[in-house]
Design a protein around this motif. Sequence first.
Motif, PDB file in Angstrom:
ATOM      1  N   LEU A 138       0.839  -1.203   0.000  1.00  0.00           N
ATOM      2  CA  LEU A 138       0.000   0.000   0.000  1.00  0.00           C
ATOM      3  C   LEU A 138       0.875   1.254   0.000  1.00  0.00           C
ATOM      4  CD1 LEU A 138      -2.998  -0.701   2.403  1.00  0.00           C
ATOM      5  CD2 LEU A 138      -3.129   0.026   0.025  1.00  0.00           C
ATOM      6  N   LYS A 139       1.923   1.226   0.808  1.00  0.00           N
ATOM      7  CA  LYS A 139       2.862   2.353   0.836  1.00  0.00           C
ATOM      8  C   LYS A 139       3.440   2.583  -0.546  1.00  0.00           C
ATOM      9  CE  LYS A 139       6.857   1.396   1.121  1.00  0.00           C
ATOM     10  NZ  LYS A 139       7.948   1.147   0.115  1.00  0.00           N
ATOM     11  N   GLU A 140       3.835   1.493  -1.195  1.00  0.00           N
ATOM     12  CA  GLU A 140       4.438   1.584  -2.527  1.00  0.00           C
ATOM     13  C   GLU A 140       3.454   2.204  -3.524  1.00  0.00           C
ATOM     14  OE1 GLU A 140       6.421  -1.491  -5.808  1.00  0.00           O
ATOM     15  OE2 GLU A 140       5.647  -2.245  -3.900  1.00  0.00           O
ATOM     16  N   ALA A 141       2.186   1.773  -3.438  1.00  0.00           N
ATOM     17  CA  ALA A 141       1.181   2.272  -4.382  1.00  0.00           C
ATOM     18  C   ALA A 141       0.912   3.764  -4.167  1.00  0.00           C
ATOM     19  CB  ALA A 141      -0.102   1.471  -4.223  1.00  0.00           C
ATOM     20  N   TYR A 142       0.717   4.145  -2.910  1.00  0.00           N
ATOM     21  CA  TYR A 142       0.420   5.558  -2.636  1.00  0.00           C
ATOM     22  C   TYR A 142       1.616   6.451  -2.970  1.00  0.00           C
ATOM     23  CZ  TYR A 142      -3.932   4.315  -0.244  1.00  0.00           C
ATOM     24  OH  TYR A 142      -5.193   3.870   0.038  1.00  0.00           O
ATOM     25  N   LEU A 143       2.827   5.976  -2.655  1.00  0.00           N
ATOM     26  CA  LEU A 143       4.011   6.781  -2.936  1.00  0.00           C
ATOM     27  C   LEU A 143       4.219   6.914  -4.446  1.00  0.00           C
ATOM     28  CD1 LEU A 143       6.071   8.260  -1.203  1.00  0.00           C
ATOM     29  CD2 LEU A 143       7.551   6.244  -1.317  1.00  0.00           C
ATOM     30  N   SER A 144       3.949   5.829  -5.185  1.00  0.00           N
ATOM     31  CA  SER A 144       4.069   5.893  -6.645  1.00  0.00           C
ATOM     32  C   SER A 144       3.095   6.919  -7.206  1.00  0.00           C
ATOM     33  CB  SER A 144       3.789   4.512  -7.257  1.00  0.00           C
ATOM     34  OG  SER A 144       4.735   3.565  -6.823  1.00  0.00           O
ATOM     35  N   ARG A 145       1.874   6.876  -6.724  1.00  0.00           N
ATOM     36  CA  ARG A 145       0.865   7.813  -7.238  1.00  0.00           C
ATOM     37  C   ARG A 145       1.215   9.251  -6.859  1.00  0.00           C
ATOM     38  NH1 ARG A 145      -5.340   6.256  -6.304  1.00  0.00           N
ATOM     39  NH2 ARG A 145      -5.000   7.153  -4.227  1.00  0.00           N
ATOM     40  N   TYR A 146       1.781   9.440  -5.644  1.00  0.00           N
ATOM     41  CA  TYR A 146       2.181  10.793  -5.247  1.00  0.00           C
ATOM     42  C   TYR A 146       3.277  11.329  -6.162  1.00  0.00           C
ATOM     43  CZ  TYR A 146       4.454  14.544  -2.710  1.00  0.00           C
ATOM     44  OH  TYR A 146       5.031  15.751  -2.379  1.00  0.00           O
ATOM     45  N   ARG A 147       4.231  10.474  -6.514  1.00  0.00           N
ATOM     46  CA  ARG A 147       5.333  10.920  -7.353  1.00  0.00           C
ATOM     47  C   ARG A 147       4.881  11.306  -8.757  1.00  0.00           C
ATOM     48  NH1 ARG A 147       9.230   6.225  -4.843  1.00  0.00           N
ATOM     49  NH2 ARG A 147      10.186   7.521  -3.204  1.00  0.00           N
ATOM     50  N   HIS A 182       1.406  12.319  -9.426  1.00  0.00           N
ATOM     51  CA  HIS A 182       0.356  13.334  -9.390  1.00  0.00           C
ATOM     52  C   HIS A 182       0.560  14.407  -8.311  1.00  0.00           C
ATOM     53  CE1 HIS A 182      -1.804  11.068 -12.349  1.00  0.00           C
ATOM     54  NE2 HIS A 182      -1.949  10.016 -11.569  1.00  0.00           N
ATOM     55  N   ASN A 183       1.513  14.210  -7.389  1.00  0.00           N
ATOM     56  CA  ASN A 183       1.833  15.207  -6.351  1.00  0.00           C
ATOM     57  C   ASN A 183       0.643  15.593  -5.482  1.00  0.00           C
ATOM     58  OD1 ASN A 183       4.661  15.659  -6.974  1.00  0.00           O
ATOM     59  ND2 ASN A 183       3.946  16.628  -8.859  1.00  0.00           N
ATOM     60  N   ASN A 184      -0.206  14.621  -5.186  1.00  0.00           N
ATOM     61  CA  ASN A 184      -1.328  14.867  -4.286  1.00  0.00           C
ATOM     62  C   ASN A 184      -0.858  14.600  -2.852  1.00  0.00           C
ATOM     63  OD1 ASN A 184      -3.656  14.865  -2.750  1.00  0.00           O
ATOM     64  ND2 ASN A 184      -4.899  13.838  -4.308  1.00  0.00           N
ATOM     65  N   PRO A 185      -0.842  15.627  -1.978  1.00  0.00           N
ATOM     66  CA  PRO A 185      -0.340  15.428  -0.608  1.00  0.00           C
ATOM     67  C   PRO A 185      -1.079  14.340   0.164  1.00  0.00           C
ATOM     68  CG  PRO A 185      -0.655  17.764  -1.093  1.00  0.00           C
ATOM     69  CD  PRO A 185      -1.266  17.012  -2.229  1.00  0.00           C
ATOM     70  N   VAL A 186      -2.325  14.077  -0.186  1.00  0.00           N
ATOM     71  CA  VAL A 186      -3.084  13.017   0.499  1.00  0.00           C
ATOM     72  C   VAL A 186      -2.407  11.665   0.289  1.00  0.00           C
ATOM     73  CG1 VAL A 186      -5.281  11.778   0.579  1.00  0.00           C
ATOM     74  CG2 VAL A 186      -5.252  14.278   0.344  1.00  0.00           C
ATOM     75  N   ASP A 208      14.151   8.109   4.051  1.00  0.00           N
ATOM     76  CA  ASP A 208      14.548   8.609   2.732  1.00  0.00           C
ATOM     77  C   ASP A 208      13.400   9.349   2.051  1.00  0.00           C
ATOM     78  OD1 ASP A 208      16.501   8.666   0.475  1.00  0.00           O
ATOM     79  OD2 ASP A 208      14.946   7.472  -0.507  1.00  0.00           O
ATOM     80  N   ALA A 209      12.201   8.757   2.127  1.00  0.00           N
ATOM     81  CA  ALA A 209      11.037   9.382   1.490  1.00  0.00           C
ATOM     82  C   ALA A 209      10.687  10.702   2.176  1.00  0.00           C
ATOM     83  CB  ALA A 209       9.846   8.426   1.524  1.00  0.00           C
ATOM     84  N   ALA A 210      10.713  10.712   3.502  1.00  0.00           N
ATOM     85  CA  ALA A 210      10.355  11.925   4.241  1.00  0.00           C
ATOM     86  C   ALA A 210      11.367  13.044   3.982  1.00  0.00           C
ATOM     87  CB  ALA A 210      10.273  11.618   5.731  1.00  0.00           C
ATOM     88  N   GLU A 211      12.662  12.694   3.929  1.00  0.00           N
ATOM     89  CA  GLU A 211      13.672  13.699   3.634  1.00  0.00           C
ATOM     90  C   GLU A 211      13.524  14.199   2.188  1.00  0.00           C
ATOM     91  OE1 GLU A 211      15.637  15.283   5.494  1.00  0.00           O
ATOM     92  OE2 GLU A 211      16.591  14.070   7.039  1.00  0.00           O
ATOM     93  N   SER A 212      13.302  13.277   1.265  1.00  0.00           N
ATOM     94  CA  SER A 212      13.199  13.656  -0.154  1.00  0.00           C
ATOM     95  C   SER A 212      12.017  14.575  -0.406  1.00  0.00           C
ATOM     96  CB  SER A 212      13.064  12.402  -1.028  1.00  0.00           C
ATOM     97  OG  SER A 212      14.199  11.588  -0.897  1.00  0.00           O
ATOM     98  N   HIS A 213      10.906  14.277   0.257  1.00  0.00           N
ATOM     99  CA  HIS A 213       9.681  15.042   0.013  1.00  0.00           C
ATOM    100  C   HIS A 213       9.410  16.057   1.112  1.00  0.00           C
ATOM    101  CE1 HIS A 213       8.961  12.353  -3.312  1.00  0.00           C
ATOM    102  NE2 HIS A 213       8.965  11.300  -2.519  1.00  0.00           N
ATOM    103  N   GLN A 214      10.404  16.245   2.006  1.00  0.00           N
ATOM    104  CA  GLN A 214      10.316  17.252   3.079  1.00  0.00           C
ATOM    105  C   GLN A 214       9.027  17.100   3.888  1.00  0.00           C
ATOM    106  OE1 GLN A 214      10.910  20.994   1.011  1.00  0.00           O
ATOM    107  NE2 GLN A 214      13.141  20.736   1.031  1.00  0.00           N
ATOM    108  N   HIS A 215       8.741  15.840   4.243  1.00  0.00           N
ATOM    109  CA  HIS A 215       7.540  15.559   5.038  1.00  0.00           C
ATOM    110  C   HIS A 215       7.873  15.694   6.521  1.00  0.00           C
ATOM    111  CE1 HIS A 215       4.116  13.231   6.691  1.00  0.00           C
ATOM    112  NE2 HIS A 215       3.488  13.712   5.632  1.00  0.00           N
TER     113      HIS A 215
END
Length: 1048
Positions: A479-488, A490-494, A526-533
């Motif tokens: 699920l993480k992989e799917a949501y992160l792929s879609r964020y990359r 479409h850039n939807n913060p949700v 890595d994801a949080a640092e990359s996307h400044q979350h």
Amino acid sequence: MLGNGELIGKLATSWDELLDHGDQPFELSFPPVRGVHPSLTLKTAVLHACENQDGALFVSLVDCEISRETDAGHARLAKYMSSGTVSHLNDAVEHFQLVLDQRPVGHPDHAAALTNLAWARLRGYIRKDPQDIDNITSLFRDALALRPQGHPDHTLSLYCLILALNWCYSRERTAVYIHESAQLCCKLLPLCPEGTYLRSIGVDSEVDYVIPGCNNLPIDASNEGIHLRRNVLELCPPGHQHRPRSLLELAQAVEARFDQHGSIDDLEESIQLRREALSLCPEEHSSRDTYLNNLAFSLNSRFDHQGKFRDLDEAITLYEEALRLRPVGHEYRDFSLNNLGLALLTRFNKRDDIDDITRAISLLREALTLCPSGNPHRDTTLNNLALALNTRFEKSHASEKSAEDLNEAIDLYRESLRLTGHDHPERHATLHNLSSALCSRFMRTRKNEDVKEAIDLCEESLLALPSLHPARYFSYMRLKEAYLSRYRVHNNPVDLSLAVENFRLASGHPTHGFPNRIQTALNWVDAAESHQHDSALEAYQICLELFDNHVMTRSSIISRREAATAFDDAQSLPVDAASCAVRSNDLRRAVELVEQGRGQQWSLASRLRSPLEDLESTNPHLAHKFSELSKNLSDAQGFAVSTDRAVADRAAIKYRKLKNQWDAVVTQIRKIQAFSRFLLPPSYAELQVAARHGPVIILIASQYSCSAIIVPTSGEPHHVPLPSITLADVEDLKDRFARAIPQTSRMGMTESRTDLIVLLRAVWDDIMLPIVNALEDVLELKRRSRIWLCPTAAFTSIPLHAAHPFKMKADRSGREPCLEDLYICSYTPTLSALIRSRQMMRTHATPSFVAIGQGQPGSGKGKELLAVDSELELVRKLVPATVNRTTISGEAATRAGALKALEQNSWVHLACHGKQDQDQPYNSHFVMRDKPLTLLDIMEKDIPHAEFAFLSACHTAAGDKETPDEVIHLAAGIQFSGFKSVVGTLWEVDDAVAKHVVEAFYNTLFEGLKDGGVMDCTKAARALNYAKRAVMKTVPLEQRIVFIHIGV
């Protein structure tokens, strides 16, 4: 007297013959029955009716009548057994029922009457005559209840009930019968040793019926099912023909429980059981291939759970041997092809050896050819081949060829899913895998329907799995992989928030192994640092906690370091976490995180040596319990990994059991209000104690920023940015020092050290000058005050204390002061190490001084050190005569002699070769006459009365290049063993000039002691500072700055 149901002989005698014995007991013997000689002891008595004993006579007559009915029943039963005539059986049952009616509950013979009736009815049941079997077993149970352990007929009743239950199971195949029978067999066998009557009449045959009966039952992972398997194994002592199979069945049951609940104890037990089972199956054994596969499977599971590469490599070796035993045409060859293929795939994921993935795909394609349509294992093989193809796609560069792998994988997953019913226990695995492949294709094609389907598949898997099932981890990950792929895309913060939530759930899933959860947390970082979350700090914290828990599960110090170095992208975790906190303007948290992540090996070891004075005054019982368990755990942890895998497994199990007990006591201690943070990572307020006698400067070298944090004596920490330097610059500086030092060491005293001076000036300008400015302007620290340097990462390999501007003052009145002109510099591996050293100074022993030297180490151990003996003599003269002094050198300076001297003396001077082992820093050592005195040897010792050590040897404070933040070197080991103040060296020492530093140091340190002063190890840092200045004209620069002070 009532019999027990078996005719053993007939007796004919007369009344006269009986009465001839008078009132003396006599024995009647019968012919042997199955090797046993039965006998009967009798005593006769004459009763007279005229003696007003009507009641007694009546009882006697009734007893005679009951005996006749019993004998008649046995006679009829014997005729039935020989002829099969049902009427005889019915007569026997009628006689026994009459006897039972005359022997109600409470009568001494009630149990015997129950047994006789049940036995007759069981005979009829066995002969297939209509009988109520449940009633029969109830009669036997009632009899057994009246004959508890210790009763002379207890074993007979056990045997009868076992026989009845076995016959029940043979007719009805109801598992409850064989379960109970196995439990009773475990009780019976110890009571019937070889040679007893019951063993001779068939106990072994009944037990041998129970064992395979239980072994053929379906695997039951419940506690009751596992208890049954334990009972069965108890019936199969070493040498028993059924022991290998019984070991196998118990192993499968406990591993099934591991699959459901994730308890590592179950997996460890399974491996231990399967090792024994395999050892009982020599090469010619027909089932050896099965036992090889089973052990390999368990080892593979443990690798997934703990990340031990030895497990994976051993599993592959076992799988390969099993495959050789299953040549082309073997009915189970497809199983071995699948197993070996998956193991090679796992190794490819870790080591990227292309031969592993190529061979894995080849094996799995062969397996698929052996599983045509209709084969019950086709779905599994499709899934495995698809997984291998998808993995090769993910590891390869995007190309049409790699896209073929991905599309084929998706097609294979879909076919596997069609073959897998909704109630299939492994359906979730295919759902996870197909989801991952669809995500990969989405990132390639940007087709939204792929990622939507991937999410739906994961949601389906979650609905099918219980909340604590280990496989839910993979649902969260996909699920993480799917949501992160879609964020990359479409850039939807949700989508990013949903990805983070699944990172959180996966890394925190309690029944999954630490290695995967750690890797998940690292990916989260890595994801949080990359996307400044804003979850980055939380991710770092979870990472550090998981690392701590993972490393603590290892039962040896060597294996702990292996665990700590297994994650390539984790070595910078402590400094990156601190950098994240600094960027978040949370300096307190930065100090806490860098402390929690650094020196982890020392931190774990020191937990077992925690001072307990406060706890002893509050709760002496818990303090004693904790102390005992800490000692036992320390003794059990070992310092190396055994090459015997079975021995290593047993040691690991013992260690983990002790660790669980230790954890439980720690939990109890934390329930006491004043000890709620007992052994938890220290807070900033607790860490600030380290700066009580001067500020501690933490230097952070992170990929995100380089900076320093000054922990003052009181108040908030102070941040010092280092804008002129990056991590790459620090790494370059470290490498340039490594090249410059050997070059300058070959120069003459008068030659200019230009390269070294340039480097030290860079250290001053880019690193230490901003810190000095903060110390002077912000903290207003007085000159010649003490400071402690706590470097991290690449900073640990740079001589920070030697920072020097090497230039004149602006007014040309003299040279600009260097760092050691301004302050008395010491180092500390961690803040906790400094605090611990100070805590141990509460008690002072009468000082004793030992000088240990080894200038002639022997062939192959290094060159002869010609100045060692003169250095020892010099030290002996400088130590005050009032102090107990000892010198150990030459033949006496052995490993054992040096260890004994370390334990017995509070002050130590050590002059010899020092060797830093870059591959295995725990093997770093001092060279003695016979054997090396290793860091592990030193770590084993706990010397709380120790105070000071001068290590006049090479590389004693040079850290581990692979894990610099662990600060694993000889000086740190000496400090850990109890020495509060240590002088060590960063690189090679020239023994010919070192004695000048030694002389100046001890002259300063012991100055004034002739007038009755006390030896004080806290003055060592100041003495070293003065000594270096005193020898500026006689000792070259690199040989002055090689010496550093560590500790109080």
